[in-house]
Scaffold this motif. Structure first.
Motif, PDB file in Angstrom:
ATOM      1  N   TYR A 101       0.828  -1.202   0.000  1.00 23.81           N
ATOM      2  CA  TYR A 101       0.000   0.000   0.000  1.00 23.81           C
ATOM      3  C   TYR A 101       0.866   1.257   0.000  1.00 23.81           C
ATOM      4  CZ  TYR A 101      -3.746  -3.199   1.350  1.00 23.81           C
ATOM      5  OH  TYR A 101      -4.653  -4.225   1.379  1.00 23.81           O
ATOM      6  N   ALA A 102       0.351   2.281  -0.662  1.00 26.48           N
ATOM      7  CA  ALA A 102       1.015   3.580  -0.644  1.00 26.48           C
ATOM      8  C   ALA A 102       0.740   4.246   0.701  1.00 26.48           C
ATOM      9  CB  ALA A 102       0.489   4.455  -1.771  1.00 26.48           C
ATOM     10  N   PRO A 103       1.717   4.932   1.256  1.00 30.69           N
ATOM     11  CA  PRO A 103       1.481   5.603   2.542  1.00 30.69           C
ATOM     12  C   PRO A 103       0.413   6.690   2.376  1.00 30.69           C
ATOM     13  CG  PRO A 103       3.573   6.291   1.578  1.00 30.69           C
ATOM     14  CD  PRO A 103       3.078   5.160   0.752  1.00 30.69           C
ATOM     15  N   PRO A 104      -0.531   6.768   3.304  1.00 34.94           N
ATOM     16  CA  PRO A 104      -1.598   7.777   3.182  1.00 34.94           C
ATOM     17  C   PRO A 104      -1.046   9.196   3.318  1.00 34.94           C
ATOM     18  CG  PRO A 104      -1.653   6.733   5.339  1.00 34.94           C
ATOM     19  CD  PRO A 104      -0.638   5.986   4.538  1.00 34.94           C
ATOM     20  N   LYS A 105      -1.684  10.088   2.586  1.00 28.18           N
ATOM     21  CA  LYS A 105      -1.288  11.489   2.687  1.00 28.18           C
ATOM     22  C   LYS A 105      -1.726  12.052   4.025  1.00 28.18           C
ATOM     23  CE  LYS A 105      -1.617  12.288  -2.300  1.00 28.18           C
ATOM     24  NZ  LYS A 105      -2.254  13.080  -3.370  1.00 28.18           N
ATOM     25  N   LYS A 106      -1.005  13.065   4.460  1.00 29.92           N
ATOM     26  CA  LYS A 106      -1.300  13.667   5.747  1.00 29.92           C
ATOM     27  C   LYS A 106      -2.705  14.254   5.746  1.00 29.92           C
ATOM     28  CE  LYS A 106       0.546  16.958   9.106  1.00 29.92           C
ATOM     29  NZ  LYS A 106       1.598  17.972   9.400  1.00 29.92           N
ATOM     30  N   ASP A 107      -3.462  13.968   6.800  1.00 29.44           N
ATOM     31  CA  ASP A 107      -4.826  14.462   6.986  1.00 29.44           C
ATOM     32  C   ASP A 107      -5.759  13.993   5.876  1.00 29.44           C
ATOM     33  OD1 ASP A 107      -3.951  15.833   9.251  1.00 29.44           O
ATOM     34  OD2 ASP A 107      -3.450  17.619   8.080  1.00 29.44           O
ATOM     35  N   SER A 108      -5.431  12.876   5.221  1.00 31.70           N
ATOM     36  CA  SER A 108      -6.289  12.367   4.150  1.00 31.70           C
ATOM     37  C   SER A 108      -7.227  11.301   4.702  1.00 31.70           C
ATOM     38  CB  SER A 108      -5.441  11.763   3.026  1.00 31.70           C
ATOM     39  OG  SER A 108      -6.270  11.149   2.057  1.00 31.70           O
TER      40      SER A 108
END
Length: 241
Positions: A101-108
């Motif tokens: 998985y791609a790391p989630p964007k901040k505050d996403s």
């Protein structure tokens, strides 16, 4: 007549109680006991080793990762058998397909997004000729293995080593009992009971994979010795000297 009957009854009563009385006299007072524990060990040079080797592959799709992994593992197994390891000593010990998985964007608040797949396939190898172990390790890395677990050295037929460890444990217990008895002014009469403290415990030597893979050319391997330990608890009957 009454006197004769009374005498006969008395004789009958004595005859009835005689076996019990004889049993009590034969048993007599119980002697005190002394309980000691002994430990023994025996060692010998190992003649076999077990290791885990595997390949981790990645791809954009599960199919791509699996195809790459299967090809690499097939080469790895072929190298193992070419080194003289029999098929019965090679078996799959782990297989997995995991999404990446791609790391989630901040505050996403978006759900994690799959960016690829990782396939892992591991086999356990039993090497019965330690002279081939160093070359085998080198060949595994050359053929694509990127995971090698710890190596455990052992003895293929540990029966004699186990017997020697148990005999040493009994001798150790007897030695301790004799010292205690001598210091206490008593004498050992006989063994009352013997119990083993669990089964013999093998102490295999381990070698970590990273340290070995840093070596150049054929991997140097030192097997050392394999040790087996055994414990025993013995209760002796004792009496004053």
């Amino acid at each position: 007549m009454k006197l004769i009957r009374a005498s006969l009854c008395a004789v009958a009563l004595v005859a009835t109680l005689t076996p019990l009385a004889a049993q009590d006299l034969s048993t007599g007072p119980r002697r005190p006991v002394l309980t000691v524990s002994g430990e023994g060990k025996a060692s010998a040079a190992p003649d076999m080793a077990t290791l885990s080797s595997g390949v981790v592959s990645e791809g954009k799709t599960a199919r791509e990762a699996l195809d790459a992994n299967s090809s690499a593992v097939a080469q790895m197994i072929a190298a193992i058998k070419a080194a003289g390891v029999e098929g019965r000593d090679v078996f799959t010990s782990g297989f997995s397909v995991q999404p990446q998985y791609a790391p989630p964007k901040k505050d996403s608040s978006e759900a994690p997004r799959i960016t690829g797949y990782q396939v892992s396939n591991n086999v356990t190898v039993r090497v019965r000729d330690l002279a081939k172990l160093g070359n085998l390790l080198d060949e595994l890395v050359t053929k694509g293995a990127n995971q090698i677990g710890g190596i455990a050295f052992d003895i293929s037929e540990p029966g004699k080593l186990t017997d020697a460890a148990r005999a040493a444990a009994v001798k150790d217990a007897r030695h301790q009992a004799e010292i205690i008895a001598e210091a206490s002014g008593v004498r050992i009469v006989r063994v009352v009971s013997i119990s083993g403290e669990g089964g013999p415990r093998p102490m295999p030597r381990m070698m970590s994979a990273p340290a070995m893979m840093m070596k150049e050319d054929s991997v140097p391997v030192e097997a050392g010795e394999t040790e087996v330990r055994a414990g025993v608890s013995i209760t002796y009957e004792i009496e004053p000297r």
